[in-house]
Scaffold this motif. Structure first.
Motif, PDB file in Angstrom:
ATOM      1  N   GLN A  51      73.667  20.196  72.528  1.00  0.00           N
ATOM      2  CA  GLN A  51      74.247  21.477  72.124  1.00  0.00           C
ATOM      3  C   GLN A  51      73.189  22.463  71.611  1.00  0.00           C
ATOM      4  OE1 GLN A  51      77.817  21.200  69.577  1.00  0.00           O
ATOM      5  NE2 GLN A  51      77.763  18.991  69.950  1.00  0.00           N
ATOM      6  N   VAL A  52      71.947  21.991  71.481  1.00  0.00           N
ATOM      7  CA  VAL A  52      70.934  22.783  70.780  1.00  0.00           C
ATOM      8  C   VAL A  52      69.651  22.938  71.590  1.00  0.00           C
ATOM      9  CG1 VAL A  52      69.504  22.932  68.692  1.00  0.00           C
ATOM     10  CG2 VAL A  52      71.818  21.996  68.548  1.00  0.00           C
ATOM     11  N   GLN A  53      69.076  24.128  71.491  1.00  0.00           N
ATOM     12  CA  GLN A  53      67.720  24.366  71.977  1.00  0.00           C
ATOM     13  C   GLN A  53      66.854  24.702  70.759  1.00  0.00           C
ATOM     14  OE1 GLN A  53      66.256  28.163  73.911  1.00  0.00           O
ATOM     15  NE2 GLN A  53      66.205  26.815  75.708  1.00  0.00           N
ATOM     16  N   ILE A  54      65.755  23.978  70.609  1.00  0.00           N
ATOM     17  CA  ILE A  54      64.808  24.236  69.515  1.00  0.00           C
ATOM     18  C   ILE A  54      63.703  25.140  70.050  1.00  0.00           C
ATOM     19  CG2 ILE A  54      63.146  23.226  67.903  1.00  0.00           C
ATOM     20  CD1 ILE A  54      65.892  22.378  67.185  1.00  0.00           C
ATOM     21  N   VAL A  55      63.421  26.238  69.353  1.00  0.00           N
ATOM     22  CA  VAL A  55      62.350  27.151  69.753  1.00  0.00           C
ATOM     23  C   VAL A  55      61.304  27.181  68.652  1.00  0.00           C
ATOM     24  CG1 VAL A  55      61.732  29.483  70.467  1.00  0.00           C
ATOM     25  CG2 VAL A  55      63.989  28.557  71.056  1.00  0.00           C
ATOM     26  N   LEU A  56      60.100  26.712  68.961  1.00  0.00           N
ATOM     27  CA  LEU A  56      58.986  26.725  68.003  1.00  0.00           C
ATOM     28  C   LEU A  56      58.029  27.828  68.418  1.00  0.00           C
ATOM     29  CD1 LEU A  56      58.318  22.871  67.678  1.00  0.00           C
ATOM     30  CD2 LEU A  56      59.921  24.297  66.398  1.00  0.00           C
ATOM     31  N   ALA A  57      58.171  28.993  67.803  1.00  0.00           N
ATOM     32  CA  ALA A  57      57.360  30.153  68.170  1.00  0.00           C
ATOM     33  C   ALA A  57      56.187  30.286  67.218  1.00  0.00           C
ATOM     34  CB  ALA A  57      58.208  31.421  68.137  1.00  0.00           C
ATOM     35  N   GLY A  58      54.988  30.214  67.757  1.00  0.00           N
ATOM     36  CA  GLY A  58      53.786  30.333  66.940  1.00  0.00           C
ATOM     37  C   GLY A  58      52.628  29.625  67.608  1.00  0.00           C
ATOM     38  N   THR A  59      51.492  29.669  66.949  1.00  0.00           N
ATOM     39  CA  THR A  59      50.305  28.994  67.458  1.00  0.00           C
ATOM     40  C   THR A  59      49.814  27.994  66.424  1.00  0.00           C
ATOM     41  OG1 THR A  59      48.896  30.754  66.558  1.00  0.00           O
ATOM     42  CG2 THR A  59      49.581  30.954  68.865  1.00  0.00           C
ATOM     43  N   GLY A  60      48.863  27.189  66.815  1.00  0.00           N
ATOM     44  CA  GLY A  60      48.326  26.152  65.930  1.00  0.00           C
ATOM     45  C   GLY A  60      48.157  24.877  66.726  1.00  0.00           C
ATOM     46  N   GLU A  61      48.752  23.811  66.240  1.00  0.00           N
ATOM     47  CA  GLU A  61      48.622  22.509  66.887  1.00  0.00           C
ATOM     48  C   GLU A  61      49.763  22.300  67.885  1.00  0.00           C
ATOM     49  OE1 GLU A  61      47.943  19.439  63.936  1.00  0.00           O
ATOM     50  OE2 GLU A  61      46.931  20.897  62.628  1.00  0.00           O
ATOM     51  N   GLU A  62      49.830  23.234  68.833  1.00  0.00           N
ATOM     52  CA  GLU A  62      50.919  23.199  69.812  1.00  0.00           C
ATOM     53  C   GLU A  62      50.881  21.958  70.694  1.00  0.00           C
ATOM     54  OE1 GLU A  62      51.846  27.261  71.701  1.00  0.00           O
ATOM     55  OE2 GLU A  62      49.838  27.501  70.853  1.00  0.00           O
ATOM     56  N   GLU A  63      49.699  21.592  71.154  1.00  0.00           N
ATOM     57  CA  GLU A  63      49.597  20.456  72.076  1.00  0.00           C
ATOM     58  C   GLU A  63      50.054  19.172  71.409  1.00  0.00           C
ATOM     59  OE1 GLU A  63      49.140  20.545  75.290  1.00  0.00           O
ATOM     60  OE2 GLU A  63      49.095  22.726  75.043  1.00  0.00           O
ATOM     61  N   ALA A  64      49.680  19.007  70.133  1.00  0.00           N
ATOM     62  CA  ALA A  64      50.108  17.802  69.406  1.00  0.00           C
ATOM     63  C   ALA A  64      51.628  17.789  69.261  1.00  0.00           C
ATOM     64  CB  ALA A  64      49.435  17.756  68.038  1.00  0.00           C
ATOM     65  N   ALA A  65      52.219  18.956  68.994  1.00  0.00           N
ATOM     66  CA  ALA A  65      53.673  19.046  68.852  1.00  0.00           C
ATOM     67  C   ALA A  65      54.369  18.772  70.186  1.00  0.00           C
ATOM     68  CB  ALA A  65      54.056  20.417  68.315  1.00  0.00           C
ATOM     69  N   LYS A  66      53.804  19.300  71.257  1.00  0.00           N
ATOM     70  CA  LYS A  66      54.381  19.049  72.586  1.00  0.00           C
ATOM     71  C   LYS A  66      54.322  17.563  72.925  1.00  0.00           C
ATOM     72  CE  LYS A  66      53.279  23.584  74.591  1.00  0.00           C
ATOM     73  NZ  LYS A  66      52.443  24.315  75.579  1.00  0.00           N
ATOM     74  N   GLN A  67      53.200  16.929  72.584  1.00  0.00           N
ATOM     75  CA  GLN A  67      53.043  15.506  72.860  1.00  0.00           C
ATOM     76  C   GLN A  67      54.042  14.678  72.064  1.00  0.00           C
ATOM     77  OE1 GLN A  67      51.105  14.318  75.233  1.00  0.00           O
ATOM     78  NE2 GLN A  67      51.852  12.254  74.849  1.00  0.00           N
ATOM     79  N   LEU A  68      54.263  15.073  70.799  1.00  0.00           N
ATOM     80  CA  LEU A  68      55.232  14.354  69.974  1.00  0.00           C
ATOM     81  C   LEU A  68      56.647  14.521  70.537  1.00  0.00           C
ATOM     82  CD1 LEU A  68      56.024  12.725  67.499  1.00  0.00           C
ATOM     83  CD2 LEU A  68      56.049  14.849  66.166  1.00  0.00           C
ATOM     84  N   ALA A  69      56.991  15.738  70.952  1.00  0.00           N
ATOM     85  CA  ALA A  69      58.311  15.975  71.543  1.00  0.00           C
ATOM     86  C   ALA A  69      58.515  15.106  72.777  1.00  0.00           C
ATOM     87  CB  ALA A  69      58.465  17.452  71.885  1.00  0.00           C
ATOM     88  N   LYS A  70      57.452  14.969  73.552  1.00  0.00           N
ATOM     89  CA  LYS A  70      57.531  14.135  74.760  1.00  0.00           C
ATOM     90  C   LYS A  70      57.718  12.669  74.396  1.00  0.00           C
ATOM     91  CE  LYS A  70      55.207  13.406  79.197  1.00  0.00           C
ATOM     92  NZ  LYS A  70      54.044  13.778  80.037  1.00  0.00           N
ATOM     93  N   GLN A  71      56.960  12.211  73.409  1.00  0.00           N
ATOM     94  CA  GLN A  71      57.086  10.815  72.968  1.00  0.00           C
ATOM     95  C   GLN A  71      58.485  10.511  72.445  1.00  0.00           C
ATOM     96  OE1 GLN A  71      54.023  10.299  70.019  1.00  0.00           O
ATOM     97  NE2 GLN A  71      52.349  10.393  71.501  1.00  0.00           N
ATOM     98  N   LEU A  72      59.095  11.506  71.800  1.00  0.00           N
ATOM     99  CA  LEU A  72      60.435  11.319  71.231  1.00  0.00           C
ATOM    100  C   LEU A  72      61.536  11.512  72.265  1.00  0.00           C
ATOM    101  CD1 LEU A  72      59.876  13.285  67.886  1.00  0.00           C
ATOM    102  CD2 LEU A  72      60.132  10.799  68.117  1.00  0.00           C
ATOM    103  N   GLY A  73      61.154  11.951  73.471  1.00  0.00           N
ATOM    104  CA  GLY A  73      62.130  12.129  74.543  1.00  0.00           C
ATOM    105  C   GLY A  73      62.995  13.367  74.392  1.00  0.00           C
ATOM    106  N   ILE A  74      62.482  14.380  73.672  1.00  0.00           N
ATOM    107  CA  ILE A  74      63.280  15.592  73.451  1.00  0.00           C
ATOM    108  C   ILE A  74      62.592  16.823  74.044  1.00  0.00           C
ATOM    109  CG2 ILE A  74      64.426  14.729  71.366  1.00  0.00           C
ATOM    110  CD1 ILE A  74      62.352  16.311  69.710  1.00  0.00           C
ATOM    111  N   GLU A  75      61.607  16.613  74.903  1.00  0.00           N
ATOM    112  CA  GLU A  75      60.820  17.748  75.407  1.00  0.00           C
ATOM    113  C   GLU A  75      61.680  18.776  76.142  1.00  0.00           C
ATOM    114  OE1 GLU A  75      60.223  14.474  78.563  1.00  0.00           O
ATOM    115  OE2 GLU A  75      60.601  14.661  76.409  1.00  0.00           O
ATOM    116  N   ASN A  76      62.776  18.348  76.744  1.00  0.00           N
ATOM    117  CA  ASN A  76      63.633  19.295  77.465  1.00  0.00           C
ATOM    118  C   ASN A  76      64.445  20.183  76.527  1.00  0.00           C
ATOM    119  OD1 ASN A  76      62.786  18.328  79.948  1.00  0.00           O
ATOM    120  ND2 ASN A  76      64.406  16.783  80.050  1.00  0.00           N
ATOM    121  N   HIS A  77      64.510  19.809  75.258  1.00  0.00           N
ATOM    122  CA  HIS A  77      65.265  20.591  74.275  1.00  0.00           C
ATOM    123  C   HIS A  77      64.374  21.519  73.446  1.00  0.00           C
ATOM    124  CE1 HIS A  77      68.913  18.245  74.942  1.00  0.00           C
ATOM    125  NE2 HIS A  77      68.174  17.145  74.879  1.00  0.00           N
TER     126      HIS A  77
END
Length: 362
Positions: A201-227
């Motif tokens: 039911q939800v889309q998470i939007v993380l708008a900003g810069t910084g440690e984006e790649e690490a956050a993307k990798q964590l989202a992928k590991q958690l299986g939520i990258e599509n959200h």
């Protein structure tokens, strides 16, 4: 006024820009950038700022100096500005912003800490972003209480708010630097712990810069990258568009001054899930103008998300209350009060100068 580049990606730049755009016409602000946000050119940028500042002083074009300061290198740069201002006998307003200033100050060697405290003590007024920060500066920098003024950060109040009833999918938004200090890892872990039907039911939007790649990798590991979406740093129009489309705001920080992103979200009538750090609990009352969870408590963060996903009436009620609270922080009110501080500082300086002259003459 001295501070970071107006386009700097942070609260200091936003506050200084809002002041300059809304201050009374009777006040002329000459803005000098002491840092352009790029480490590679830091020394060159500061040297140019010093030359520009000295040129204004020598030309007799300065009545008052308003300095924006955070921590670490900012303290060193602004200490030089303070010393120069004192040499030219100009009244000084020190506008504090640093979310990590408590840790920075605590870890300073005693001689340097005394020097920093002395610098703060030489200023006519120190502006603190909240009552808790005001008490910190009074206690730890040994400032006179009447020299420290609490001024919550200002915000522009949007004239029109969209109808958020029956929204689907829900958009939960974060704005700021993507770092562990802002609770990004906690946010992603909390969302990943929600039942699949609620995640859908939800889309998470993380708008900003910084440690984006690490956050993307964590989202992928958690299986939520599509959200989870990462639009990068966005400008003011894109920010307003995003906040107008959102249903909730997320900021599970570990340290804050008084975050502009939070105030902007409140002005857009969004319920905010955040933490009681810095000045946040002075503008967010749990269950009334937002939802508060302790930093690092992933389980309670997940419960807060779940509550806003399931309960539309609560989302709308808290959103309306948060906007009403934000109206107290309207930039127009803020600039009226700031103009009074400018006038008081100038008058106090004039009286002190006259007292010195009278002493010498006698």
């Amino acid at each position: 006024m001295l501070g970071p580049n107006p386009d700097e990606k942070g609260g200091m730049g936003k506050v200084s820009k809002l002041i300059r755009e809304n201050v009374a016409e009777s006040i002329e602000i000459q803005y000098i950038s002491t840092w352009n946000g790029k480490d590679a050119n830091r020394l060159t940028n500061f040297a140019q700022a010093l030359m520009a500042f000295l040129w204004q002083l020598i030309g007799g074009k300065v009545d008052l100096v308003h300095i924006h300061i955070s921590e670490r290198g900012s303290v060193l740069r602004k200490s030089i500005i303070i010393l120069i201002s004192l040499a030219y006998q100009k009244p000084i307003i020190l506008h504090t912003h640093g979310a990590e200033f408590t840790q920075f100050h605590e870890e300073l060697p005693k001689p340097i800490k005394r020097a920093v405290n002395w610098m703060f003590q030489q200023c006519n007024y120190v502006i603190a972003l909240s009552e808790s920060w005001k008490q910190f500066y009074i206690k730890n920098c040994h400032l006179a209480p009447d020299r420290v003024i609490r001024m919550y950060n200002p915000v522009t109040i949007p004239s029109r708010i969209p109808n958020r009833s029956s929204s689907h999918p829900l958009k939960f938004v974060f704005l700021g630097k993507i770092t562990p200090r802002k609770g990004i890892d906690d946010l992603l872990n909390a969302f990943a712990s929600l039942p699949i039907d609620q995640q859908n039911q939800v889309q998470i939007v993380l708008a900003g810069t910084g440690e984006e790649e690490a956050a993307k990798q964590l989202a992928k590991q958690l299986g939520i990258e599509n959200h989870v979406k990462f639009p990068g740093w966005i400008d003011e129009k894109q920010r307003d568009d995003l906040l107008s489309q959102a249903q909730a705001f997320l900021l599970p920080s570990y340290q804050e001054g008084l975050p502009m992103a939070l105030l902007e979200a409140m002005s857009w009538e969004l319920p905010c899930i955040t933490t009681p750090v810095g000045g946040i609990p002075e503008v967010i009352t749990d269950q009334e103008t937002g939802l508060l969870v302790e930093p690092g408590n992933v389980q309670k963060l997940a419960c807060a998300m779940q509550t806003l996903i399931e309960n539309e009436s609560l989302r709308l009620r808290i959103g309306k209350a948060s906007r009403e609270k934000a109206k107290d922080l309207d930039i127009k009110r803020y600039c009226v009060f700031l103009s009074d501080i400018y006038e008081q500082s100038a008058k106090k300086y004039d009286r002190n100068e006259m007292a010195v002259k009278n002493t010498i003459s006698h």
